[in-house]
Write a protein that holds these residues in place. Sequence first.
Motif, PDB file in Angstrom:
ATOM      1  N   SER A  83     -11.944   2.140  -3.102  1.00 17.40           N
ATOM      2  CA  SER A  83     -12.260   0.719  -2.910  1.00 17.40           C
ATOM      3  C   SER A  83     -11.791   0.178  -1.575  1.00 17.40           C
ATOM      4  O   SER A  83     -11.973  -1.018  -1.305  1.00 17.40           O
ATOM      5  CB  SER A  83     -11.624  -0.102  -4.043  1.00 17.40           C
ATOM      6  OG  SER A  83     -12.114   0.305  -5.307  1.00 17.40           O
ATOM      7  N   PRO A  85     -11.513   0.099   2.749  1.00 16.18           N
ATOM      8  CA  PRO A  85     -12.438   0.318   3.862  1.00 16.18           C
ATOM      9  C   PRO A  85     -12.012   1.394   4.850  1.00 16.18           C
ATOM     10  O   PRO A  85     -12.815   1.803   5.692  1.00 16.18           O
ATOM     11  CB  PRO A  85     -12.485  -1.052   4.537  1.00 16.18           C
ATOM     12  CG  PRO A  85     -11.164  -1.676   4.237  1.00 16.18           C
ATOM     13  CD  PRO A  85     -10.802  -1.194   2.861  1.00 16.18           C
ATOM     14  N   GLU A 133      -9.367  -7.438   6.669  1.00 18.54           N
ATOM     15  CA  GLU A 133     -10.351  -6.924   5.710  1.00 18.54           C
ATOM     16  C   GLU A 133      -9.734  -5.882   4.795  1.00 18.54           C
ATOM     17  O   GLU A 133     -10.077  -5.820   3.600  1.00 18.54           O
ATOM     18  CB  GLU A 133     -11.550  -6.345   6.464  1.00 18.54           C
ATOM     19  CG  GLU A 133     -12.402  -7.417   7.132  1.00 18.54           C
ATOM     20  CD  GLU A 133     -13.500  -6.857   8.023  1.00 18.54           C
ATOM     21  OE1 GLU A 133     -14.418  -7.618   8.374  1.00 18.54           O
ATOM     22  OE2 GLU A 133     -13.421  -5.657   8.394  1.00 18.54           O
ATOM     23  N   ALA A 137      -9.515  -6.246   0.766  1.00 19.40           N
ATOM     24  CA  ALA A 137     -10.046  -5.183  -0.092  1.00 19.40           C
ATOM     25  C   ALA A 137      -8.980  -4.705  -1.070  1.00 19.40           C
ATOM     26  O   ALA A 137      -9.277  -4.436  -2.249  1.00 19.40           O
ATOM     27  CB  ALA A 137     -10.549  -4.025   0.767  1.00 19.40           C
ATOM     28  N   ARG A 140      -8.628  -7.033  -3.912  1.00 18.38           N
ATOM     29  CA  ARG A 140      -9.744  -6.985  -4.864  1.00 18.38           C
ATOM     30  C   ARG A 140      -9.671  -5.784  -5.803  1.00 18.38           C
ATOM     31  O   ARG A 140     -10.410  -5.719  -6.795  1.00 18.38           O
ATOM     32  CB  ARG A 140     -11.082  -6.967  -4.113  1.00 18.38           C
ATOM     33  CG  ARG A 140     -11.429  -8.289  -3.443  1.00 18.38           C
ATOM     34  CD  ARG A 140     -12.876  -8.294  -2.972  1.00 18.38           C
ATOM     35  NE  ARG A 140     -13.108  -7.301  -1.928  1.00 18.38           N
ATOM     36  CZ  ARG A 140     -13.049  -7.556  -0.622  1.00 18.38           C
ATOM     37  NH1 ARG A 140     -12.742  -8.773  -0.193  1.00 18.38           N
ATOM     38  NH2 ARG A 140     -13.298  -6.613   0.258  1.00 18.38           N
ATOM     39  N   CYS A 141      -8.801  -4.824  -5.515  1.00 19.09           N
ATOM     40  CA  CYS A 141      -8.690  -3.638  -6.367  1.00 19.09           C
ATOM     41  C   CYS A 141      -8.201  -4.037  -7.757  1.00 19.09           C
ATOM     42  O   CYS A 141      -7.404  -4.965  -7.911  1.00 19.09           O
ATOM     43  CB  CYS A 141      -7.723  -2.624  -5.754  1.00 19.09           C
ATOM     44  SG  CYS A 141      -8.345  -1.808  -4.267  1.00 19.09           S
TER      45      CYS A 141
END
Length: 310
Positions: A83, A85, A133, A137, A140-141
């Motif tokens: 997940s 980037p 970013e 990210a 958001r995991c």
Amino acid sequence: MASTPGPSPSDGRAGITAALVERLIAAQFPQWSGLPVTPVEVDGWDNRTYRLGDAMTARLPTAEGYVPAVAKENKWLPRLAPSLPVAVPPVLAQGEPDEEYPFPWSVRGWLDGETAARGSIDDMAQFAVSVAEFVLALQRCDATGGPSAGKHSWYRGASLTHYDDETRRCLTALEGHVDTRRAAAVWEAALAARWQGTPVWFHGDIATGNLLVADGRLTAVIDFGTSGVGDPACDLVIAWCTFAGDSREAFRRTVAQDDGTWARARGWALWKSLLVMSQSLGTDPESAASNHRVIDEVIADHDRFARAAR
């Protein structure tokens, strides 16, 4: 961890040597026995890292307090990686303690690149966006079942009150060296901005030594030893420790956190810089000056946003 292998004056630190790593590999992972074991040129404090052949590293905690990170990273890094980037350390195996080395340890995949502290960054504002970013990210995991912030994360992601006494001792020790009145106002504002959000994943040490770059761009994030699930404010301190001007604004804009989170982030940056500066006064002028700069930047940032809120 990625770096160009070479002589390391820290070989032997905490009783860990290349010879010890060679013996552990031979005893526990004979399939890798005979591969060259070389200290990495840029090493961390919590762990000793050795390059194992061309494609792997061996990573050994230097003290008992860092041991919980081994199982935590080995369990969660493979779950987080898809997940995110950019790359994170690939977990290949977990080693066990023996009669000569008392802690669990790990074997990781090698990640190419240089730490951002030493590597070339083409566009600092774009780099700041990439770091932001990554932070988003990670937040958001899926945090279900993740390790709640606490002792294993050195209380990153938990309440700043854990470091209240230490911070106030540092303010007293630095009287006459920094503007302790204004610094205390930053700290009080951070404590007052209590976190009441939904727990999310945080890294806990987003710093140039844990960010790898190649061709001028962010390519990997390493060392999740202080990671966990809780308040993500601690992941914003890079705003003052590394970024400035346009890059700081790019990071702030992209990471898009609320005012309370930024207030707590200033508290995290202030605590660490006060602590390091108080320890380096008279012994390490360069470190003292660097941390003094961060303290001044944090105070100025607090004053700027306090005025805007009136």
